[in-house]
Design a protein around this motif. Structure first.
Motif, short mmCIF file in Angstrom:
data_model
loop_
_atom_site.label_atom_id
_atom_site.label_comp_id
_atom_site.label_asym_id
_atom_site.label_seq_id
_atom_site.Cartn_x
_atom_site.Cartn_y
_atom_site.Cartn_z
N TYR A 131 0.85 -1.18 0.00
CA TYR A 131 0.00 0.00 0.00
C TYR A 131 0.89 1.24 0.00
O TYR A 131 1.71 1.41 0.90
N VAL A 132 0.74 2.05 -1.03
CA VAL A 132 1.52 3.29 -1.14
C VAL A 132 0.58 4.46 -0.90
O VAL A 132 -0.41 4.62 -1.61
N ARG A 133 0.90 5.26 0.10
CA ARG A 133 0.05 6.38 0.47
C ARG A 133 0.80 7.70 0.33
O ARG A 133 1.60 8.07 1.19
N PRO A 134 0.58 8.44 -0.78
CA PRO A 134 1.21 9.76 -0.90
C PRO A 134 0.71 10.67 0.20
O PRO A 134 -0.47 10.68 0.53
N SER A 135 1.62 11.41 0.79
CA SER A 135 1.28 12.23 1.95
C SER A 135 2.01 13.56 1.87
O SER A 135 3.22 13.62 2.11
N PRO A 136 1.32 14.66 1.53
CA PRO A 136 1.99 15.95 1.36
C PRO A 136 2.57 16.46 2.66
O PRO A 136 1.97 16.31 3.72
N SER A 137 3.75 17.08 2.59
CA SER A 137 4.39 17.60 3.79
C SER A 137 3.75 18.89 4.26
O SER A 137 3.79 19.22 5.42
#
Length: 305
Positions: free
Chosen positions: A85-91
């Motif tokens: 599971y790849v979860r993009p997460s903005p900083s």
């Protein structure tokens, strides 16, 4: 439901997941210099872990703006793999290049049965050291570059690294990779290890050809074996929780100060005074905090009947 209601439900969910009795997952942090091939390495390494029967998650692949395609176009195989599971997460500008909610994301994915969490940061720099406070092992990816590469890495990052990997060790870069590995290994010998059970290692690898990825994994396994035997893992996790609690205290206080109109306006004025040198930064900070506390006390003071 209101936004505060959603936050309350989210807190309850994370708290319930944190109390679940599950086998401890391996939290692996990865950072690297620009152009090192970090996403390519994570995909190749993640697929290797899946082949070995693990369930892997990347809960904090931070990209500017949090673009989902920004990650998934770089990890085409891993992002669609059944046990990953790849979860993009903005900083969103948070220190360390990782989203503020990454720790909660790790807890949720661990409760879902993922036994390996890969926490990726944006680039490398002094601010990226925050990721070391949420993972069990900190991996630094470098590319072949001899002395120039070493000079481009800040000492603080090197001191945090439990494992350094010279990526792109293939083709025309194979010999430069050997030279870089020797130089980095010598530098690591001069630094004080973070763990009593482990001395930082430096390995060559290639995400493109798969060279040495098995050795990278076996080295990480040895690292965790040392943590278990020495009892350091329990202390490490306790320290992570404590550091993130205080970081959240700081974040919440800053958010409330910024949302208090009177304090926000006063802080803006103090910022101008600090910039022109009429007020020292420490004095301004103390006055801003005092103004917020006075405002908060006044708002909560019950009228006398």
């Amino acid at each position: 439901m209101t936004l505060p209601d959603h936050r309350a439900l989210a807190r309850d969910l994370v708290s319930a997941c944190a109390r679940l009795q599950r086998p401890r997952s391996l939290r692996i942090g990865l950072t690297g210099t620009p152009g090192v091939g970090k996403s390519t390495f994570i995909e190749a390494f993640g697929m290797l872990l899946l082949d070995k029967g693990h369930r892997a998650v990347d809960p904090s692949s931070s990209r500017s703006g949090g673009s989902i395609l920004g990650d998934k176009t770089r990890m085409q195989d891993l992002s669609v793999a059944q046990n990953a599971y790849v979860r993009p997460s903005p900083s969103r500008g948070s220190l360390g290049g990782v989203a503020r909610a990454t720790m909660e994301s790790i807890i949720l994915t661990e409760a879902s049965g993922y036994d390996i969490c890969l926490v990726e940061t944006v680039g490398v720099g002094q601010s990226e050291t925050m990721v070391a406070d949420m993972v069990d092992i900190f991996v630094l990816l470098l590319q072949p570059g001899s002395g120039d590469e070493l000079q481009g890495v800040k000492r603080g990052i090197m001191e945090l690294a439990d494992l350094v990997i010279i990526n792109k060790a293939d083709g025309a870069l194979e010999i430069p990779a050997k030279l870089t590995r020797t130089e980095i290994a010598n530098a690591l010998h001069l630094m004080v290890p973070r763990r009593s059970s482990w001395s930082p290692k430096c390995l060559r690898a290639s995400a493109v050809t798969g060279y040495n990825l098995d050795r990278v994994w076996s080295t990480i396994e040895k690292y965790f074996d040392g943590l278990r035997i020495s009892g350091e893992w329990d202390k490490l996790r306790a320290g992570q929780q404590s550091k993130w609690m205080w970081r959240e205290v700081h974040n919440l206080l800053m958010a409330r100060i910024n949302h208090d109109p009177g304090t926000r306006g006063f802080a803006d004025t103090m910022a101008v005074n600090v910039a022109d040198g009429s007020v020292p930064p420490g004095v301004a900070a103390e006055q801003i905090v005092d103004r917020f506390l006075d405002s908060h006390a006044a708002a909560n003071k019950k009228p006398i009947s």
